[in-house]
Design a protein around this motif. Structure first.
Motif, PDB file in Angstrom:
ATOM      1  N   ARG A  99     -61.644 -17.389 109.511  1.00 24.14           N
ATOM      2  CA  ARG A  99     -60.510 -16.467 109.324  1.00 24.14           C
ATOM      3  C   ARG A  99     -59.292 -17.305 109.020  1.00 24.14           C
ATOM      4  NH1 ARG A  99     -59.812 -12.364 114.139  1.00 24.14           N
ATOM      5  NH2 ARG A  99     -57.786 -12.575 113.199  1.00 24.14           N
ATOM      6  N   PHE A 100     -58.497 -16.829 108.080  1.00 26.37           N
ATOM      7  CA  PHE A 100     -57.311 -17.563 107.658  1.00 26.37           C
ATOM      8  C   PHE A 100     -56.110 -16.645 107.746  1.00 26.37           C
ATOM      9  CE2 PHE A 100     -60.994 -19.493 105.854  1.00 26.37           C
ATOM     10  CZ  PHE A 100     -60.754 -20.848 105.967  1.00 26.37           C
ATOM     11  N   ARG A 101     -55.110 -17.089 108.494  1.00 31.68           N
ATOM     12  CA  ARG A 101     -53.882 -16.294 108.673  1.00 31.68           C
ATOM     13  C   ARG A 101     -53.001 -16.397 107.444  1.00 31.68           C
ATOM     14  NH1 ARG A 101     -51.020 -17.858 114.069  1.00 31.68           N
ATOM     15  NH2 ARG A 101     -49.443 -17.662 112.484  1.00 31.68           N
ATOM     16  N   PRO A 102     -52.364 -15.293 107.096  1.00 32.06           N
ATOM     17  CA  PRO A 102     -51.454 -15.336 105.954  1.00 32.06           C
ATOM     18  C   PRO A 102     -50.124 -15.986 106.340  1.00 32.06           C
ATOM     19  CG  PRO A 102     -51.412 -13.155 106.918  1.00 32.06           C
ATOM     20  CD  PRO A 102     -52.456 -13.938 107.666  1.00 32.06           C
ATOM     21  N   VAL A 103     -49.424 -16.495 105.350  1.00 35.90           N
ATOM     22  CA  VAL A 103     -48.049 -16.929 105.549  1.00 35.90           C
ATOM     23  C   VAL A 103     -47.235 -15.640 105.642  1.00 35.90           C
ATOM     24  CG1 VAL A 103     -46.090 -18.097 104.491  1.00 35.90           C
ATOM     25  CG2 VAL A 103     -48.378 -19.078 104.302  1.00 35.90           C
ATOM     26  N   GLY A 104     -46.473 -15.481 106.682  1.00 33.36           N
ATOM     27  CA  GLY A 104     -45.737 -14.233 106.871  1.00 33.36           C
ATOM     28  C   GLY A 104     -46.607 -13.205 107.567  1.00 33.36           C
ATOM     29  N   GLN A 105     -46.443 -11.968 107.185  1.00 34.09           N
ATOM     30  CA  GLN A 105     -47.166 -10.883 107.849  1.00 34.09           C
ATOM     31  C   GLN A 105     -48.384 -10.457 107.046  1.00 34.09           C
ATOM     32  OE1 GLN A 105     -44.665  -7.629 108.914  1.00 34.09           O
ATOM     33  NE2 GLN A 105     -43.082  -8.924 109.794  1.00 34.09           N
ATOM     34  N   GLY A 106     -49.259  -9.749 107.725  1.00 39.17           N
ATOM     35  CA  GLY A 106     -50.442  -9.211 107.066  1.00 39.17           C
ATOM     36  C   GLY A 106     -51.698  -9.585 107.815  1.00 39.17           C
ATOM     37  N   PRO A 107     -52.794  -8.945 107.456  1.00 40.36           N
ATOM     38  CA  PRO A 107     -54.058  -9.216 108.135  1.00 40.36           C
ATOM     39  C   PRO A 107     -54.638 -10.560 107.694  1.00 40.36           C
ATOM     40  CG  PRO A 107     -54.408  -7.672 106.357  1.00 40.36           C
ATOM     41  CD  PRO A 107     -52.921  -7.906 106.446  1.00 40.36           C
ATOM     42  N   PRO A 108     -55.451 -11.180 108.554  1.00 42.05           N
ATOM     43  CA  PRO A 108     -56.097 -12.429 108.156  1.00 42.05           C
ATOM     44  C   PRO A 108     -57.160 -12.178 107.094  1.00 42.05           C
ATOM     45  CG  PRO A 108     -56.901 -11.721 110.295  1.00 42.05           C
ATOM     46  CD  PRO A 108     -55.802 -10.777 109.910  1.00 42.05           C
ATOM     47  N   ALA A 109     -57.434 -13.200 106.315  1.00 41.34           N
ATOM     48  CA  ALA A 109     -58.524 -13.145 105.338  1.00 41.34           C
ATOM     49  C   ALA A 109     -59.767 -13.702 106.010  1.00 41.34           C
ATOM     50  CB  ALA A 109     -58.172 -13.967 104.107  1.00 41.34           C
ATOM     51  N   ARG A 110     -60.881 -13.095 105.729  1.00 46.08           N
ATOM     52  CA  ARG A 110     -62.154 -13.566 106.259  1.00 46.08           C
ATOM     53  C   ARG A 110     -62.919 -14.239 105.136  1.00 46.08           C
ATOM     54  NH1 ARG A 110     -62.461 -11.326 111.210  1.00 46.08           N
ATOM     55  NH2 ARG A 110     -61.464  -9.327 111.551  1.00 46.08           N
ATOM     56  N   ALA A 111     -63.526 -15.365 105.466  1.00 36.42           N
ATOM     57  CA  ALA A 111     -64.341 -16.089 104.493  1.00 36.42           C
ATOM     58  C   ALA A 111     -65.734 -16.272 105.086  1.00 36.42           C
ATOM     59  CB  ALA A 111     -63.718 -17.449 104.200  1.00 36.42           C
ATOM     60  N   GLN A 112     -66.735 -16.190 104.237  1.00 36.95           N
ATOM     61  CA  GLN A 112     -68.104 -16.401 104.699  1.00 36.95           C
ATOM     62  C   GLN A 112     -68.941 -16.916 103.540  1.00 36.95           C
ATOM     63  OE1 GLN A 112     -70.021 -13.524 107.294  1.00 36.95           O
ATOM     64  NE2 GLN A 112     -71.842 -13.579 106.012  1.00 36.95           N
ATOM     65  N   VAL A 113     -69.826 -17.848 103.829  1.00 35.15           N
ATOM     66  CA  VAL A 113     -70.790 -18.330 102.852  1.00 35.15           C
ATOM     67  C   VAL A 113     -72.126 -18.509 103.569  1.00 35.15           C
ATOM     68  CG1 VAL A 113     -70.256 -20.798 103.167  1.00 35.15           C
ATOM     69  CG2 VAL A 113     -71.237 -20.008 101.020  1.00 35.15           C
ATOM     70  N   THR A 114     -73.184 -18.122 102.905  1.00 35.29           N
ATOM     71  CA  THR A 114     -74.534 -18.343 103.408  1.00 35.29           C
ATOM     72  C   THR A 114     -75.240 -19.253 102.424  1.00 35.29           C
ATOM     73  OG1 THR A 114     -74.573 -16.201 104.518  1.00 35.29           O
ATOM     74  CG2 THR A 114     -76.706 -17.216 104.053  1.00 35.29           C
TER      75      THR A 114
END
Length: 121
Positions: A99-114
């Motif tokens: 999970r990566f937090r945004p600069v400023g406000q907003g929901p985190p981005a989720r990353a996944q790789v298999t």
């Protein structure tokens, strides 16, 4: 990651920001802020991600690709302020999540790789 590797391969793990917001990632111990799982859902740690006390967040802007770390497709089996013993991952299917937090406000981005590890030829 490309999807299929052989046991013992060395891989470069990169991430691409495909969104339209700027996010933060850890520049010193990038592997620490991701989670690693085998096909049975067992979580493990990897040698680049065992010692995680220094924080240095940097930005990844939309469209950028950043090199996170180099990994020998191994897991840490003994940690003493850093991995002192590791073993190669067995053939199978593995997943990395983060999970990566945004600069400023907003929901985190989720990353996944298999990806898959196959027996060496």
């Amino acid at each position: 990651m490309d999807g299929i590797y052989e046991v013992g391969d060395r891989v470069v793990v990169r991430i691409e920001n495909v969104g339209d917001a700027t996010y933060l990632y850890e520049s010193f111990y990038q592997a620490c802020f991701l989670s690693y799982f085998n096909s049975q859902g067992h979580e493990f740690i990897i040698p680049p991600g065992t010692h995680c006390d220094i924080l240095s967040r940097v930005e990844i802007r939309p469209g950028e690709i950043k090199r996170l770390f180099v990994w020998d497709l191994d897991e840490c089996v003994k940690d003493a302020w850093g991995c002192v013993k590791s073993r190669r991952l067995e053939p199978g299917t593995y997943t990395i999540r983060g999970r990566f937090r945004p600069v400023g406000q907003g929901p985190p981005a989720r990353a996944q790789v298999t990806f898959e590890i196959q027996a060496a030829r």
